[in-house]
Design a protein around this motif. Structure first.
Motif, PDB file in Angstrom:
ATOM      1  N   LYS A 193       0.612  -1.135  -0.173  1.00  0.00           N
ATOM      2  CA  LYS A 193      -0.041   0.072  -0.102  1.00  0.00           C
ATOM      3  C   LYS A 193       0.928   1.520  -0.052  1.00  0.00           C
ATOM      4  O   LYS A 193       0.356   2.352   0.307  1.00  0.00           O
ATOM      5  N   LEU A 194       2.047   1.203  -0.381  1.00  0.00           N
ATOM      6  CA  LEU A 194       3.129   2.194  -0.499  1.00  0.00           C
ATOM      7  C   LEU A 194       2.420   3.434  -1.090  1.00  0.00           C
ATOM      8  O   LEU A 194       2.449   4.516  -0.679  1.00  0.00           O
ATOM      9  N   ALA A 195       2.106   3.348  -2.283  1.00  0.00           N
ATOM     10  CA  ALA A 195       1.598   4.541  -3.202  1.00  0.00           C
ATOM     11  C   ALA A 195       0.367   5.285  -2.427  1.00  0.00           C
ATOM     12  O   ALA A 195       0.185   6.420  -2.497  1.00  0.00           O
ATOM     13  N   THR A 196      -0.622   4.406  -1.918  1.00  0.00           N
ATOM     14  CA  THR A 196      -1.626   4.937  -0.951  1.00  0.00           C
ATOM     15  C   THR A 196      -1.401   5.814   0.105  1.00  0.00           C
ATOM     16  O   THR A 196      -1.645   6.938   0.564  1.00  0.00           O
ATOM     17  N   HIS A 197      -0.247   5.117   0.852  1.00  0.00           N
ATOM     18  CA  HIS A 197       0.258   5.583   2.073  1.00  0.00           C
ATOM     19  C   HIS A 197       0.980   7.066   1.908  1.00  0.00           C
ATOM     20  O   HIS A 197       0.761   7.997   2.464  1.00  0.00           O
ATOM     21  N   MET A 198       1.739   7.143   0.902  1.00  0.00           N
ATOM     22  CA  MET A 198       2.436   8.094   0.499  1.00  0.00           C
ATOM     23  C   MET A 198       1.602   9.276  -0.002  1.00  0.00           C
ATOM     24  O   MET A 198       1.733  10.543   0.287  1.00  0.00           O
ATOM     25  N   ALA A 199       0.431   8.954  -0.636  1.00  0.00           N
ATOM     26  CA  ALA A 199      -0.666   9.968  -1.010  1.00  0.00           C
ATOM     27  C   ALA A 199      -1.356  10.591   0.044  1.00  0.00           C
ATOM     28  O   ALA A 199      -1.332  11.955   0.285  1.00  0.00           O
ATOM     29  N   HIS A 243       0.340  10.900   3.100  1.00  0.00           N
ATOM     30  CA  HIS A 243       1.152  11.715   3.524  1.00  0.00           C
ATOM     31  C   HIS A 243       1.369  13.234   2.889  1.00  0.00           C
ATOM     32  O   HIS A 243       1.552  13.989   3.614  1.00  0.00           O
ATOM     33  N   MET A 244       1.332  12.876   1.479  1.00  0.00           N
ATOM     34  CA  MET A 244       1.419  14.169   0.652  1.00  0.00           C
ATOM     35  C   MET A 244       0.214  15.228   1.058  1.00  0.00           C
ATOM     36  O   MET A 244       0.520  16.320   1.196  1.00  0.00           O
ATOM     37  N   ASP A 245      -1.009  14.618   1.356  1.00  0.00           N
ATOM     38  CA  ASP A 245      -1.667  15.505   1.506  1.00  0.00           C
ATOM     39  C   ASP A 245      -1.590  16.180   2.880  1.00  0.00           C
ATOM     40  O   ASP A 245      -1.753  17.437   3.069  1.00  0.00           O
ATOM     41  N   LEU A 246      -1.128  15.507   3.888  1.00  0.00           N
ATOM     42  CA  LEU A 246      -0.806  16.502   5.090  1.00  0.00           C
ATOM     43  C   LEU A 246       0.380  17.426   4.851  1.00  0.00           C
ATOM     44  O   LEU A 246       0.391  18.564   5.441  1.00  0.00           O
ATOM     45  N   LYS A 247       1.532  16.948   4.222  1.00  0.00           N
ATOM     46  CA  LYS A 247       2.756  17.785   4.070  1.00  0.00           C
ATOM     47  C   LYS A 247       2.104  18.921   3.155  1.00  0.00           C
ATOM     48  O   LYS A 247       2.372  20.132   3.640  1.00  0.00           O
ATOM     49  N   ASP A 248       1.225  18.822   2.131  1.00  0.00           N
ATOM     50  CA  ASP A 248       0.688  20.067   1.569  1.00  0.00           C
ATOM     51  C   ASP A 248      -0.090  21.060   2.406  1.00  0.00           C
ATOM     52  O   ASP A 248       0.098  22.124   2.365  1.00  0.00           O
ATOM     53  N   TYR A 249      -1.044  20.295   3.168  1.00  0.00           N
ATOM     54  CA  TYR A 249      -1.495  21.493   4.294  1.00  0.00           C
ATOM     55  C   TYR A 249      -0.794  21.841   4.921  1.00  0.00           C
ATOM     56  O   TYR A 249      -0.795  23.272   5.125  1.00  0.00           O
ATOM     57  N   ILE A 250       0.433  21.483   5.361  1.00  0.00           N
ATOM     58  CA  ILE A 250       1.078  22.017   6.507  1.00  0.00           C
ATOM     59  C   ILE A 250       2.078  23.193   5.617  1.00  0.00           C
ATOM     60  O   ILE A 250       2.378  24.237   6.165  1.00  0.00           O
ATOM     61  N   LEU A 251       2.487  22.789   4.540  1.00  0.00           N
ATOM     62  CA  LEU A 251       3.435  23.469   3.681  1.00  0.00           C
ATOM     63  C   LEU A 251       2.753  24.706   3.393  1.00  0.00           C
ATOM     64  O   LEU A 251       3.267  25.830   3.521  1.00  0.00           O
ATOM     65  N   HIS A 252       1.246  24.924   3.092  1.00  0.00           N
ATOM     66  CA  HIS A 252       0.504  25.868   2.523  1.00  0.00           C
ATOM     67  C   HIS A 252      -0.341  26.693   3.864  1.00  0.00           C
ATOM     68  O   HIS A 252      -1.201  27.289   3.381  1.00  0.00           O
ATOM     69  N   PHE A 253       0.272  26.415   4.921  1.00  0.00           N
ATOM     70  CA  PHE A 253      -0.416  26.888   6.275  1.00  0.00           C
ATOM     71  C   PHE A 253      -0.453  28.430   6.072  1.00  0.00           C
ATOM     72  O   PHE A 253       0.582  28.795   5.795  1.00  0.00           O
ATOM     73  N   ASP A 254      -1.600  28.783   6.045  1.00  0.00           N
ATOM     74  CA  ASP A 254      -1.711  30.485   6.248  1.00  0.00           C
ATOM     75  C   ASP A 254      -1.104  31.037   7.412  1.00  0.00           C
ATOM     76  O   ASP A 254      -1.313  31.332   8.193  1.00  0.00           O
ATOM     77  N   LEU A 255       0.317  31.663   7.126  1.00  0.00           N
ATOM     78  CA  LEU A 255       1.002  32.291   8.130  1.00  0.00           C
ATOM     79  C   LEU A 255       0.476  33.658   8.598  1.00  0.00           C
ATOM     80  O   LEU A 255       0.752  34.057   9.803  1.00  0.00           O
TER      81      LEU A 255
END
Length: 150
Positions: A78-84, A86-98
């Motif tokens: 399930k690597l691809a699903t798990h990584m996707a 992860h990417m959703d959360l990384k994207d959320y945190i990276l684009h957090f409205d500072l």
């Protein structure tokens, strides 16, 4: 959504030591955010706000890197699903409205905490448990380092 305190408990453990230890560190970071919220961000500086977001970004990336390397190394199906996921959360945190964080820290941190609560609760108790169940036989046979199991 229910309110969840980020206090680590045995029921949250997945069974692979390094993953459990990293989850505990993520919980600690969110507990720091909870403390700011509980005190309504009184006397918090912009630097403190930015520092906690940077810490969350960096540690989340580090943790996901660790998990993704283990999944790749042991050919987790399930690597691809798990990584996707992860990417959703990384994207959320990276684009957090500072700018919103600085202008309305309590409201913005509350939204962040709620997002992390939903994500981590579902991810750890479902996705990471599945991953660890897959990895534990590798630990038991000595293929994966023994210190990796709790």
């Amino acid at each position: 959504m229910f309110d969840f305190k980020f206090d680590w408990c045995k029921e949250m453990e997945c069974g692979v030591k390094i993953i459990d230890e990293q989850h505990q560190e993520l919980f600690r970071i969110i507990r720091d955010i909870e403390q700011l919220i509980m005190h309504e961000c009184q006397h918090v500086t912009q630097k403190q706000l930015l520092d906690i977001i940077c810490e969350l970004r960096e540690y989340t990336s580090y943790h996901f890197y660790t998990e993704e390397n283990m999944m790749a190394k042991y050919q987790y199906p399930k690597l691809a699903t798990h990584m996707a996921d992860h990417m959703d959360l990384k994207d959320y945190i990276l684009h957090f409205d500072l700018s919103a964080l600085v202008q309305e820290p309590n409201r913005t941190l509350t939204a962040l905490k709620e997002h992390m609560q939903e994500y981590l609760f579902n991810h750890i108790l479902q996705e990471d448990r599945d991953l660890c169940l897959y990895l534990i036989p590798y630990v038991e046979t000595g293929i994966l380092e023994p210190q990796a199991i709790s």
